[in-house]
Design a protein around this motif. Structure first.
Motif, PDB file in Angstrom:
ATOM      1  N   ARG A  19       0.846  -1.193   0.000  1.00  0.00           N
ATOM      2  CA  ARG A  19       0.000   0.000   0.000  1.00  0.00           C
ATOM      3  C   ARG A  19       0.885   1.248   0.000  1.00  0.00           C
ATOM      4  O   ARG A  19       2.048   1.202   0.391  1.00  0.00           O
ATOM      5  CB  ARG A  19      -0.946  -0.007   1.189  1.00  0.00           C
ATOM      6  N   ASP A  40       0.366   4.195  -6.330  1.00  0.00           N
ATOM      7  CA  ASP A  40      -0.100   2.915  -6.852  1.00  0.00           C
ATOM      8  C   ASP A  40      -0.844   3.202  -8.154  1.00  0.00           C
ATOM      9  O   ASP A  40      -1.873   3.865  -8.151  1.00  0.00           O
ATOM     10  CB  ASP A  40      -1.025   2.249  -5.835  1.00  0.00           C
ATOM     11  N   GLY A  42      -2.054   0.817 -10.079  1.00  0.00           N
ATOM     12  CA  GLY A  42      -2.959  -0.291 -10.363  1.00  0.00           C
ATOM     13  C   GLY A  42      -2.354  -1.261 -11.365  1.00  0.00           C
ATOM     14  O   GLY A  42      -1.263  -1.064 -11.886  1.00  0.00           O
ATOM     15  N   GLU A  43      -3.085  -2.327 -11.583  1.00  0.00           N
ATOM     16  CA  GLU A  43      -2.631  -3.328 -12.552  1.00  0.00           C
ATOM     17  C   GLU A  43      -2.700  -2.735 -13.950  1.00  0.00           C
ATOM     18  O   GLU A  43      -3.713  -2.187 -14.353  1.00  0.00           O
ATOM     19  CB  GLU A  43      -3.504  -4.574 -12.470  1.00  0.00           C
ATOM     20  N   ARG A  59       3.522  -1.024 -11.657  1.00  0.00           N
ATOM     21  CA  ARG A  59       2.422  -0.689 -10.755  1.00  0.00           C
ATOM     22  C   ARG A  59       2.789   0.359  -9.713  1.00  0.00           C
ATOM     23  O   ARG A  59       2.009   1.259  -9.420  1.00  0.00           O
ATOM     24  CB  ARG A  59       1.933  -1.951 -10.041  1.00  0.00           C
ATOM     25  N   TRP A  60       3.959   0.256  -9.096  1.00  0.00           N
ATOM     26  CA  TRP A  60       4.289   1.064  -7.922  1.00  0.00           C
ATOM     27  C   TRP A  60       5.361   2.110  -8.206  1.00  0.00           C
ATOM     28  O   TRP A  60       6.332   1.827  -8.903  1.00  0.00           O
ATOM     29  CB  TRP A  60       4.803   0.159  -6.801  1.00  0.00           C
ATOM     30  N   ASN A  73       7.096  -3.426 -10.234  1.00  0.00           N
ATOM     31  CA  ASN A  73       5.931  -4.288 -10.037  1.00  0.00           C
ATOM     32  C   ASN A  73       6.014  -4.933  -8.654  1.00  0.00           C
ATOM     33  O   ASN A  73       7.068  -4.918  -8.009  1.00  0.00           O
ATOM     34  CB  ASN A  73       5.865  -5.348 -11.132  1.00  0.00           C
ATOM     35  N   SER A  74       4.922  -5.532  -8.232  1.00  0.00           N
ATOM     36  CA  SER A  74       4.836  -6.116  -6.888  1.00  0.00           C
ATOM     37  C   SER A  74       5.921  -7.148  -6.619  1.00  0.00           C
ATOM     38  O   SER A  74       6.473  -7.197  -5.527  1.00  0.00           O
ATOM     39  CB  SER A  74       3.458  -6.755  -6.688  1.00  0.00           C
TER      40      SER A  74
END
Length: 81
Positions: A19, A40, A42-43, A59-60, A73-74
């Motif tokens: 988050r 963020d 999002g995808e 994403r981030w 990315n995550s």
């Protein structure tokens, strides 16, 4: 004065656990660098939708302690303590 050891990153991140505002470590040039998630996005769309595999979306947004802003990315982030 004793030096504090940086906490080791945890296991790969579950995107649902990440988050904005969270402290994370980012793998950059084979080193884990600490920072904070600042946005963020999002995808993103499937890279194959563009007909290429370069310059894909991430994403981030992560602000690193050394002042840089990276987009990852995550799977490229690890929560830290």
């Amino acid at each position: 004065m004793a030096l504090r050891k940086r906490p080791e990153p945890e296991e790969p991140s579950d995107p649902a656990r990440l988050r904005v505002g969270m402290r994370v470590a980012v793998l950059d040039n084979n080193r884990w660098i600490p920072g904070n998630i600042v946005d963020d996005f999002g995808e993103g769309p499937d890279p194959s939708a563009f007909g290429r595999d370069w310059a894909t979306t991430r994403r981030w947004a992560v602000a690193l302690e050394d002042g840089r802003l990276l987009f990852r990315n995550s799977a490229e982030l690890r929560p830290t303590i």
